[in-house]
Design an enzyme around this catalytic site. Sequence first.
Site, PDB file in Angstrom:
ATOM      1  N   TYR A  37      45.871  59.178  40.685  1.00 47.17           N
ATOM      2  CA  TYR A  37      45.607  59.796  39.383  1.00 47.17           C
ATOM      3  C   TYR A  37      44.482  60.824  39.454  1.00 47.17           C
ATOM      4  O   TYR A  37      44.437  61.774  38.663  1.00 47.17           O
ATOM      5  CB  TYR A  37      45.288  58.724  38.334  1.00 47.17           C
ATOM      6  CG  TYR A  37      43.876  58.200  38.321  1.00 47.17           C
ATOM      7  CD1 TYR A  37      42.894  58.785  37.522  1.00 47.17           C
ATOM      8  CD2 TYR A  37      43.510  57.109  39.103  1.00 47.17           C
ATOM      9  CE1 TYR A  37      41.595  58.299  37.490  1.00 47.17           C
ATOM     10  CE2 TYR A  37      42.215  56.616  39.078  1.00 47.17           C
ATOM     11  CZ  TYR A  37      41.265  57.211  38.275  1.00 47.17           C
ATOM     12  OH  TYR A  37      39.979  56.733  38.263  1.00 47.17           O
ATOM     13  N   HIS A 131      48.051  46.987  32.900  1.00 42.15           N
ATOM     14  CA  HIS A 131      47.373  48.110  33.549  1.00 42.15           C
ATOM     15  C   HIS A 131      47.845  48.243  35.000  1.00 42.15           C
ATOM     16  O   HIS A 131      48.133  49.343  35.473  1.00 42.15           O
ATOM     17  CB  HIS A 131      45.862  47.938  33.486  1.00 42.15           C
ATOM     18  CG  HIS A 131      45.118  49.148  33.922  1.00 42.15           C
ATOM     19  ND1 HIS A 131      45.201  50.351  33.256  1.00 42.15           N
ATOM     20  CD2 HIS A 131      44.296  49.362  34.980  1.00 42.15           C
ATOM     21  CE1 HIS A 131      44.465  51.252  33.885  1.00 42.15           C
ATOM     22  NE2 HIS A 131      43.899  50.677  34.939  1.00 42.15           N
ATOM     23  N   ASP A 142      42.205  53.398  29.660  1.00 46.41           N
ATOM     24  CA  ASP A 142      42.529  54.413  30.667  1.00 46.41           C
ATOM     25  C   ASP A 142      44.046  54.530  30.861  1.00 46.41           C
ATOM     26  O   ASP A 142      44.590  55.622  31.043  1.00 46.41           O
ATOM     27  CB  ASP A 142      41.932  54.083  32.043  1.00 46.41           C
ATOM     28  CG  ASP A 142      40.620  53.323  32.021  1.00 46.41           C
ATOM     29  OD1 ASP A 142      40.306  52.680  31.005  1.00 46.41           O
ATOM     30  OD2 ASP A 142      39.918  53.354  33.038  1.00 46.41           O
ATOM     31  N   ARG A 212      34.120  57.108  29.307  1.00 43.53           N
ATOM     32  CA  ARG A 212      35.307  57.770  29.883  1.00 43.53           C
ATOM     33  C   ARG A 212      36.596  57.096  29.424  1.00 43.53           C
ATOM     34  O   ARG A 212      37.607  57.776  29.203  1.00 43.53           O
ATOM     35  CB  ARG A 212      35.236  57.821  31.413  1.00 43.53           C
ATOM     36  CG  ARG A 212      36.351  58.699  31.978  1.00 43.53           C
ATOM     37  CD  ARG A 212      36.060  59.233  33.362  1.00 43.53           C
ATOM     38  NE  ARG A 212      36.121  58.235  34.409  1.00 43.53           N
ATOM     39  CZ  ARG A 212      35.216  58.128  35.384  1.00 43.53           C
ATOM     40  NH1 ARG A 212      34.150  58.923  35.409  1.00 43.53           N
ATOM     41  NH2 ARG A 212      35.345  57.217  36.312  1.00 43.53           N
ATOM     42  N   GLY A 215      37.399  58.450  26.234  1.00 46.69           N
ATOM     43  CA  GLY A 215      37.899  59.808  26.428  1.00 46.69           C
ATOM     44  C   GLY A 215      39.351  59.833  26.865  1.00 46.69           C
ATOM     45  O   GLY A 215      40.171  60.564  26.298  1.00 46.69           O
TER      46      GLY A 215
END
Length: 378
Positions: A37, A131, A142, A212, A215
């Site tokens: 990623y 995940h 994420d 993050r 984000g």
Amino acid sequence: MDVIERYINELMEKSTPDRPVWNIEKILQGEKAGWNYIDGCMIKAILEMYAITQDSKYLEFADTFIDFRVKEDGTIDGYDVDELNIDNVNAGKTLFELYDLTGKEKYRKAIDLVYSQIEKMPRTKEGNFWHKNIYPNQVWLDGLYMCQPFYMEYEARFHNRKNCPDIYSQFDSVVKHMRDSETGLYYHAYDSSREMFWCDKVTGLSQNFWLRALGWYSMALLDTMDKAGKEDLEPLKRMEEAFKELIDSMIKYQDESGMWYQVVNLGGMDRNYLETSGSAIFSYAILKGVRLGYLDQSYEAYGKKAFEGICRKYLSLEEGNMSLDGICLVAGLGGKDRRDGTYEYYMSEPIVKDDAKGVGPFLLAYTEMRRTGWEYKG
């Protein structure tokens, strides 16, 4: 050419598909890059640089980089579908754009390969993708970014939008289970089984609001909506509300520098620091949100302030080379090293320079700044 373009050009010149200089994790491990990623973030940003500048060197670099991994039959060197790691879907986003720009049939085949992982992903009882296979029953913010925009683009382009309700449902579930009503922020992760040592045994939630991850989630909402088309009015309205509420909540925690703290709501606490990657992501998300009409024009100032704050604090010239500092290398939960999600944990992870998890979002934000007519003054 401004210094930021010079910086990205320097990074490209020093990088090969096996050893990109921005993949600090692999460099520290002494390993070749593979399919991951991190490189996906960077190549996506380089393709955005091509979109805004129309300079063929960006397209050529991105095409060469991804072409190196993708075989003629669409298999991808270094990618194992059966690893069932949601992070590995992220680099697949570059394939749509490269297929459109180059017409290479192998990219179309590789898109199908990456999609086959989505079809196999195990799910929590609420219906969210795990995940990773090694992190059962866990949803991390994420992962929404790593997978859902790719999933939506595939459904919209190649699948007659058949599974769009599944995508909306996964976002609804995150709002329901992971959002903190008091702050409007989202916890980093959720364990549907309530079994992991890092989670609250009542709520299943991890302990903190990591910048993050928030984000990535903001970009997940934005980029998924951007790929969705306009047909599904109700679920898209819910996503738009979730996006705007998140941005409004984050603005309350924006530091006077324009940046945000590693643990968002604890600015001023010992060792907490203004972190580059998450601040760059929110600069991008706000500016793109304004451009796409999800936020009104008044929000642009917050996005610009964030970008300029990063430039002032962390973009520097050393021995003639540009460098971007203040990037948290990695943060997660569980695993072999028993990452527990405490405040101390988030302070313990290395802070590095020039890693793609910061540089990629910084470049994405830069492309949005360019679209506003902004120029770098140094």
